[in-house]
Design an enzyme around this catalytic site. Sequence first.
Site: not given
Length: 374
Positions: A257, A343, A345
């Site tokens: 990001c 993202h 995760e």
Amino acid sequence: MKYTTRQQAILLLADGTIFYGKSIGISGKTFGEVCFNTGMTGYQEIFTDPSYFGQIMVATNPHIGNYGVNAEEVEADKIMISGLVCKNFSFNHSRPNSESNLYDYFESQNLICISDVDTRALVSYIRDNGAQNAVICTDGTPIEELKVLLSNVPNMEGLELASKVSTTAPFFFGNENATYKISALDLGIKRNILRNLAIRDCYIKVFPYDTNFETLKSFNPDGYFLSNGPGDPDPLIEVQSVAREMIASDKPVFGICLGHQILALANGVSTYKMFNGHRGINHPVMNVLTGKGEITSQNHGFAVNREQLEKHPDLEITHYHINDNTVAGMRMKSKNCFSVQYHPEASPGPHDSQYLFDDFIANIKNRVALQKAF
């Protein structure tokens, strides 16, 4: 609880547009850039994500608070959004493992919220007119006074916010006896990113955003990580310089990001503020390297200049957003360095892209093996 008092509240946009709703019972006013997230779950992770610092969140899910809150479902130690706009705010919760209701959670941190807003109309308006500053007011301050206060709020473009959310002192995460060591630069790092590295046999030392490269290097890491975070990447000149030193070290580098944007800037590729960012858990991305599509969790209001990246002799696009063709991932051809705009995760969100953590560890393993061979 004070939520029985449902006074009228307003959301005032910088262009003068007003949306009406009700206060959930916490009096005051709060300012920030208004944005929306289309995720149907994971509101607590969203509220505590440092990347949302300085932003007023509009939830497109019509029900917020219905499953309460849990201390394990946070990305930081406190709420990071400036305020919340929603349709239906649930004062009661029904999930067995929730520890509290959302109202008490908000009240403990004085988070201003306006509910009973026509969020469909609001999101449609933001999509047509672009992201802009706004104020939520639940205390009856006159509109003309709010307009004056709002006019003094700085725009997100050109705004450095990593310093507002970064750790002030280094800290460790994971098992100190893990096989691999990572130096992570905290620009607003999410807790679940650290968890994903730790479960892959990594011991992470997290450093403040303004740490110099020599200090990062002193941990003798096997790889470097540049985290997510809020604000405009362009003002982070020193971080860009540190990123260039990370790349020059020849050790594996991974950025997510804001970290992705920093790596682009470190290579001379500019970034820009998007008319509307990508925020949600169902964004389609094409993996150019595999030819497969991925559903991803995204949260960003800035992006990397695709035209400049495509002309760069040492960079290549690895992923792009299927909806608008914006850059979603890149890698360097001559260095062990890659990054993504979304993202992996995915907390909340799909786990289609968690392989990226495996790729980072694979890069580290390969380099360690190569060093041992010599």
